[in-house]
Design a protein around this motif. Structure first.
Motif, PDB file in Angstrom:
ATOM      1  N   PHE A  50      13.107  14.642 -11.547  1.00 46.27           N
ATOM      2  CA  PHE A  50      12.044  13.909 -12.215  1.00 46.27           C
ATOM      3  C   PHE A  50      12.527  12.603 -12.832  1.00 46.27           C
ATOM      4  N   ASP A  51      13.530  11.982 -12.241  1.00 46.95           N
ATOM      5  CA  ASP A  51      14.019  10.691 -12.714  1.00 46.95           C
ATOM      6  C   ASP A  51      12.994   9.596 -12.431  1.00 46.95           C
ATOM      7  N   PHE A  52      13.145   8.475 -13.144  1.00 44.83           N
ATOM      8  CA  PHE A  52      12.291   7.311 -12.927  1.00 44.83           C
ATOM      9  C   PHE A  52      12.415   6.803 -11.495  1.00 44.83           C
ATOM     10  N   ARG A  53      13.630   6.874 -10.966  1.00 44.82           N
ATOM     11  CA  ARG A  53      13.874   6.349  -9.614  1.00 44.82           C
ATOM     12  C   ARG A  53      13.072   7.105  -8.570  1.00 44.82           C
ATOM     13  N   ARG A  54      12.974   8.417  -8.683  1.00 41.97           N
ATOM     14  CA  ARG A  54      12.286   9.220  -7.659  1.00 41.97           C
ATOM     15  C   ARG A  54      10.779   9.301  -7.873  1.00 41.97           C
ATOM     16  N   ILE A  55      10.342   9.206  -9.129  1.00 42.51           N
ATOM     17  CA  ILE A  55       8.923   9.386  -9.423  1.00 42.51           C
ATOM     18  C   ILE A  55       8.158   8.067  -9.389  1.00 42.51           C
ATOM     19  N   ARG A  56       8.747   6.994  -9.876  1.00 45.95           N
ATOM     20  CA  ARG A  56       8.030   5.717  -9.984  1.00 45.95           C
ATOM     21  C   ARG A  56       8.551   4.651  -9.022  1.00 45.95           C
ATOM     22  N   LEU A  57       9.846   4.438  -9.032  1.00 47.14           N
ATOM     23  CA  LEU A  57      10.420   3.323  -8.288  1.00 47.14           C
ATOM     24  C   LEU A  57      10.312   3.509  -6.771  1.00 47.14           C
ATOM     25  N   ALA A  58      10.738   4.646  -6.269  1.00 42.59           N
ATOM     26  CA  ALA A  58      10.763   4.863  -4.818  1.00 42.59           C
ATOM     27  C   ALA A  58       9.369   4.801  -4.186  1.00 42.59           C
ATOM     28  N   PRO A  59       8.346   5.478  -4.742  1.00 43.40           N
ATOM     29  CA  PRO A  59       7.013   5.335  -4.128  1.00 43.40           C
ATOM     30  C   PRO A  59       6.469   3.911  -4.194  1.00 43.40           C
ATOM     31  N   THR A  60       6.793   3.187  -5.267  1.00 46.39           N
ATOM     32  CA  THR A  60       6.360   1.805  -5.372  1.00 46.39           C
ATOM     33  C   THR A  60       7.017   0.946  -4.293  1.00 46.39           C
ATOM     34  N   VAL A  61       8.299   1.178  -4.045  1.00 50.19           N
ATOM     35  CA  VAL A  61       9.012   0.433  -2.999  1.00 50.19           C
ATOM     36  C   VAL A  61       8.428   0.749  -1.625  1.00 50.19           C
ATOM     37  N   VAL A  62       8.087   2.006  -1.398  1.00 52.38           N
ATOM     38  CA  VAL A  62       7.486   2.391  -0.111  1.00 52.38           C
ATOM     39  C   VAL A  62       6.127   1.713   0.061  1.00 52.38           C
ATOM     40  N   LEU A  63       5.310   1.696  -0.989  1.00 52.41           N
ATOM     41  CA  LEU A  63       4.000   1.042  -0.888  1.00 52.41           C
ATOM     42  C   LEU A  63       4.138  -0.459  -0.669  1.00 52.41           C
ATOM     43  N   ILE A  64       5.122  -1.086  -1.308  1.00 59.32           N
ATOM     44  CA  ILE A  64       5.376  -2.505  -1.063  1.00 59.32           C
ATOM     45  C   ILE A  64       5.786  -2.723   0.398  1.00 59.32           C
ATOM     46  N   GLY A  65       6.602  -1.825   0.937  1.00 61.40           N
ATOM     47  CA  GLY A  65       6.995  -1.915   2.343  1.00 61.40           C
ATOM     48  C   GLY A  65       5.805  -1.787   3.279  1.00 61.40           C
ATOM     49  N   PHE A  66       4.883  -0.863   2.960  1.00 60.73           N
ATOM     50  CA  PHE A  66       3.670  -0.744   3.767  1.00 60.73           C
ATOM     51  C   PHE A  66       2.827  -2.002   3.664  1.00 60.73           C
ATOM     52  N   GLY A  67       2.765  -2.605   2.484  1.00 59.81           N
ATOM     53  CA  GLY A  67       2.026  -3.854   2.320  1.00 59.81           C
ATOM     54  C   GLY A  67       2.616  -4.973   3.149  1.00 59.81           C
ATOM     55  N   ILE A  68       3.939  -5.089   3.163  1.00 56.99           N
ATOM     56  CA  ILE A  68       4.609  -6.109   3.976  1.00 56.99           C
ATOM     57  C   ILE A  68       4.334  -5.874   5.456  1.00 56.99           C
ATOM     58  N   THR A  69       4.362  -4.617   5.866  1.00 57.66           N
ATOM     59  CA  THR A  69       4.122  -4.282   7.267  1.00 57.66           C
ATOM     60  C   THR A  69       2.686  -4.620   7.685  1.00 57.66           C
ATOM     61  N   ILE A  70       1.737  -4.274   6.840  1.00 58.31           N
ATOM     62  CA  ILE A  70       0.336  -4.590   7.144  1.00 58.31           C
ATOM     63  C   ILE A  70       0.128  -6.096   7.175  1.00 58.31           C
ATOM     64  N   TYR A  71       0.742  -6.815   6.233  1.00 57.52           N
ATOM     65  CA  TYR A  71       0.625  -8.272   6.226  1.00 57.52           C
ATOM     66  C   TYR A  71       1.209  -8.879   7.499  1.00 57.52           C
ATOM     67  N   SER A  72       2.340  -8.325   7.967  1.00 60.04           N
ATOM     68  CA  SER A  72       2.956  -8.874   9.177  1.00 60.04           C
ATOM     69  C   SER A  72       2.079  -8.653  10.405  1.00 60.04           C
ATOM     70  N   ILE A  73       1.313  -7.584  10.401  1.00 57.23           N
ATOM     71  CA  ILE A  73       0.420  -7.328  11.534  1.00 57.23           C
ATOM     72  C   ILE A  73      -0.805  -8.239  11.472  1.00 57.23           C
ATOM     73  N   LEU A  74      -1.323  -8.464  10.269  1.00 58.08           N
ATOM     74  CA  LEU A  74      -2.558  -9.237  10.130  1.00 58.08           C
ATOM     75  C   LEU A  74      -2.334 -10.740  10.058  1.00 58.08           C
ATOM     76  N   LYS A  75      -1.112 -11.184   9.858  1.00 55.84           N
ATOM     77  CA  LYS A  75      -0.822 -12.611   9.716  1.00 55.84           C
ATOM     78  C   LYS A  75      -1.095 -13.326  11.030  1.00 55.84           C
ATOM     79  N   ASN A  76      -1.862 -14.375  10.924  1.00 54.42           N
ATOM     80  CA  ASN A  76      -2.187 -15.182  12.097  1.00 54.42           C
ATOM     81  C   ASN A  76      -1.368 -16.469  12.041  1.00 54.42           C
ATOM     82  N   PRO A  77      -0.338 -16.610  12.869  1.00 55.56           N
ATOM     83  CA  PRO A  77       0.527 -17.783  12.776  1.00 55.56           C
ATOM     84  C   PRO A  77      -0.102 -19.055  13.356  1.00 55.56           C
ATOM     85  N   LYS A  78      -1.219 -18.937  14.010  1.00 52.92           N
ATOM     86  CA  LYS A  78      -1.810 -20.095  14.644  1.00 52.92           C
ATOM     87  C   LYS A  78      -2.604 -20.971  13.684  1.00 52.92           C
ATOM     88  N   LYS A  79      -2.798 -20.507  12.456  1.00 51.55           N
ATOM     89  CA  LYS A  79      -3.520 -21.311  11.461  1.00 51.55           C
ATOM     90  C   LYS A  79      -2.646 -22.380  10.896  1.00 51.55           C
TER      91      LYS A  79
END
Length: 79
Positions: A50-79
């Motif tokens: 139940f450390d801060f690293r496993r309960i708060r930090l790690a899931p937040t990092v995973v969600l940020i990674g999913f956000g980056i991944t979704i942004y990379s898919i939706l980014k339109n470089p032609k604009k």
């Protein structure tokens, strides 16, 4: 005949693939942060689960990674 041949193009640009790899690396890093903290003896309780690293930090990092991944898919470089 050469006029009728179509040039095969990638679906995304180079920057999209770089962002996608960065997002996957951030997700993997988040899962690495979540790992560990268990006990070898099932009768002994380990508080490090139940450390801060496993309960708060790690899931937040995973969600940020999913956000980056979704942004990379939706980014339109032609604009």
């Amino acid at each position: 005949m050469k006029n009728n041949e179509s040039k095969q193009e990638f679906l995304f640009e180079n920057i999209n693939y770089k962002l996608l790899l960065i997002g996957i690396a951030v997700i993997a890093f988040g899962f690495i942060l979540m790992s560990g903290g268990g006990s070898d003896d099932p009768k002994v309780f380990n508080e490090s689960v139940f450390d801060f690293r496993r309960i708060r930090l790690a899931p937040t990092v995973v969600l940020i990674g999913f956000g980056i991944t979704i942004y990379s898919i939706l980014k339109n470089p032609k604009k």
